[in-house]
Design a protein around this motif. Structure first.
Motif, PDB file in Angstrom:
ATOM      1  N   LYS A  22       0.837  -1.204   0.000  1.00 16.63           N
ATOM      2  CA  LYS A  22       0.000   0.000   0.000  1.00 16.63           C
ATOM      3  C   LYS A  22       0.875   1.258   0.000  1.00 16.63           C
ATOM      4  CE  LYS A  22      -3.154   0.061   3.165  1.00 16.63           C
ATOM      5  NZ  LYS A  22      -3.790  -0.229   4.477  1.00 16.63           N
ATOM      6  N   SER A  24       1.439   6.769  -6.797  1.00 19.34           N
ATOM      7  CA  SER A  24       0.229   7.325  -7.405  1.00 19.34           C
ATOM      8  C   SER A  24      -0.371   8.484  -6.624  1.00 19.34           C
ATOM      9  CB  SER A  24      -0.829   6.231  -7.547  1.00 19.34           C
ATOM     10  OG  SER A  24      -1.222   5.746  -6.274  1.00 19.34           O
ATOM     11  N   CYS A  67      -2.220   8.324  -3.966  1.00 19.20           N
ATOM     12  CA  CYS A  67      -3.568   8.024  -3.488  1.00 19.20           C
ATOM     13  C   CYS A  67      -3.572   7.829  -1.975  1.00 19.20           C
ATOM     14  CB  CYS A  67      -4.126   6.793  -4.191  1.00 19.20           C
ATOM     15  SG  CYS A  67      -3.207   5.279  -3.822  1.00 19.20           S
ATOM     16  N   THR A  68      -4.745   7.619  -1.407  1.00 15.13           N
ATOM     17  CA  THR A  68      -4.877   7.350   0.021  1.00 15.13           C
ATOM     18  C   THR A  68      -4.629   5.869   0.302  1.00 15.13           C
ATOM     19  OG1 THR A  68      -7.231   6.848  -0.105  1.00 15.13           O
ATOM     20  CG2 THR A  68      -6.614   9.181   0.185  1.00 15.13           C
ATOM     21  N   GLU A  86      -6.717   3.823   1.731  1.00  7.98           N
ATOM     22  CA  GLU A  86      -7.917   3.072   1.344  1.00  7.98           C
ATOM     23  C   GLU A  86      -7.931   2.821  -0.152  1.00  7.98           C
ATOM     24  OE1 GLU A  86      -7.848   5.718   3.232  1.00  7.98           O
ATOM     25  OE2 GLU A  86      -8.514   4.969   5.201  1.00  7.98           O
ATOM     26  N   GLU A  87      -7.555   3.816  -0.926  1.00  5.01           N
ATOM     27  CA  GLU A  87      -7.538   3.666  -2.389  1.00  5.01           C
ATOM     28  C   GLU A  87      -6.446   2.688  -2.818  1.00  5.01           C
ATOM     29  OE1 GLU A  87      -9.118   8.132  -3.636  1.00  5.01           O
ATOM     30  OE2 GLU A  87      -6.982   7.761  -3.317  1.00  5.01           O
ATOM     31  N   ALA A  88      -5.318   2.709  -2.120  1.00  6.66           N
ATOM     32  CA  ALA A  88      -4.235   1.777  -2.446  1.00  6.66           C
ATOM     33  C   ALA A  88      -4.673   0.332  -2.198  1.00  6.66           C
ATOM     34  CB  ALA A  88      -2.992   2.114  -1.624  1.00  6.66           C
ATOM     35  N   GLU A 148      -7.781  -0.783  -2.220  1.00  7.72           N
ATOM     36  CA  GLU A 148      -8.787  -1.131  -3.222  1.00  7.72           C
ATOM     37  C   GLU A 148      -8.134  -1.493  -4.548  1.00  7.72           C
ATOM     38  OE1 GLU A 148     -12.022  -1.670  -3.073  1.00  7.72           O
ATOM     39  OE2 GLU A 148     -11.840  -1.419  -0.901  1.00  7.72           O
ATOM     40  N   GLU A 149      -7.030  -0.794  -4.882  1.00 10.48           N
ATOM     41  CA  GLU A 149      -6.309  -1.116  -6.112  1.00 10.48           C
ATOM     42  C   GLU A 149      -5.667  -2.499  -6.012  1.00 10.48           C
ATOM     43  OE1 GLU A 149      -4.685  -0.483  -9.994  1.00 10.48           O
ATOM     44  OE2 GLU A 149      -6.425   0.230  -8.855  1.00 10.48           O
ATOM     45  N   ARG A 190      -8.453  -5.018  -6.383  1.00 11.21           N
ATOM     46  CA  ARG A 190      -8.951  -5.100  -7.768  1.00 11.21           C
ATOM     47  C   ARG A 190      -8.022  -5.937  -8.632  1.00 11.21           C
ATOM     48  NH1 ARG A 190      -7.971  -3.103 -12.489  1.00 11.21           N
ATOM     49  NH2 ARG A 190      -6.213  -1.857 -11.717  1.00 11.21           N
TER      50      ARG A 190
END
Length: 239
Positions: free
Chosen positions: A192, A199, A201-202, A204-206, A208-209, A212
């Motif tokens: 993360k 990137s 990002c936050t 949480e976004e890391a 989620e990536e 995914r």
């Protein structure tokens, strides 16, 4: 002359010690301790063996390598006191193999190693069961009265030892799984951080990536994180 007392203070002490566990304790060490205790502690006993049956698999131990060969040979020919004890669930005694006519092939095999008398004791420790064997180079080495007392002590002490071992194994498994989970969590946190750094990002976004990508490639998040961290470390070493 028959020995009526088969339980000595030394034997009682050694059997009780089977239930005391350490980091290196396993089914193999318990069985080895059992057979060694029988050979050293039972009057007139020249050696001991143990067959541990569970899920149609068997683990064999013996105080002497010749006894392991004898037990495995008995299973191969399909006749003998241990075979009968396992099938009937009852103790089986052979007072003199040279005079016993029940299992001629087994008698020929056992006397080759100098065995004259045998006592086999089946012990149920669900979900497993054991067949414990005592062997002597003398005839009439094991008395019926002594065998009954010994069987009771073996059933009690081995039951305690195996129950303790299984509980201990469960704790060790849980600890290993927890350690693996913690290691996986640490890798995910590192991955993360790498994604956040590259990137912007936050956290949480890391995550989620990561999730995914793991779903797309059908790999575990922890495995994906490990690959990402290893690749990042390789790139840093090349710089």
């Amino acid at each position: 002359m028959e020995s009526t007392a088969m339980i000595t203070p030394g034997l009682a002490r050694d059997l009780a010690a089977l239930g005391r566990l350490g980091e290196d304790t396993s089914t193999e060490t318990v069985l080895r301790g059992l057979t060694t205790a029988l050979a050293a502690g039972v009057p007139g006993c020249s050696g001991g063996s143990a067959e541990y049956w569970r899920d149609r698999r068997v683990l064999t131990s013996g105080s002497h390598s010749e006894l392991i060969t004898l037990v495995e040979g008995e299973r191969r020919i399909g006749e003998g006191p241990a075979t009968e004890a396992r099938q009937t669930g009852a103790r089986v005694a052979v007072t003199d193999l040279l005079a016993d006519t029940r299992w001629p092939r087994y008698a020929a095999l056992a006397t080759r190693w100098g065995v004259r008398s045998v006592l086999t004791v089946p012990i149920k420790v669900p979900p497993a069961h054991l067949v414990v064997g005592l062997y002597s180079v003398r005839r009439h080495a094991f008395s019926p009265q002594g065998a009954q007392s010994l069987a009771g002590m073996l059933t009690e002490q081995i039951g305690v030892a195996m129950a303790n071992l299984w509980d201990f194994d469960e704790v060790r498994t849980d600890a290993a799984q927890l350690q693996e989970a913690l290691a996986g969590r640490a890798l995910i946190d590192q991955a993360k951080g790498i994604i956040m750094q590259t990137s912007g990002c936050t956290a949480e976004e890391a995550f989620e990536e990561l999730r995914r990508i793991s779903q797309h490639h059908q790999v575990k998040v922890a495995d994906l994180a490990r690959l990402l961290v290893e690749e990042h470390q390789r790139k840093n070493r090349r710089r």
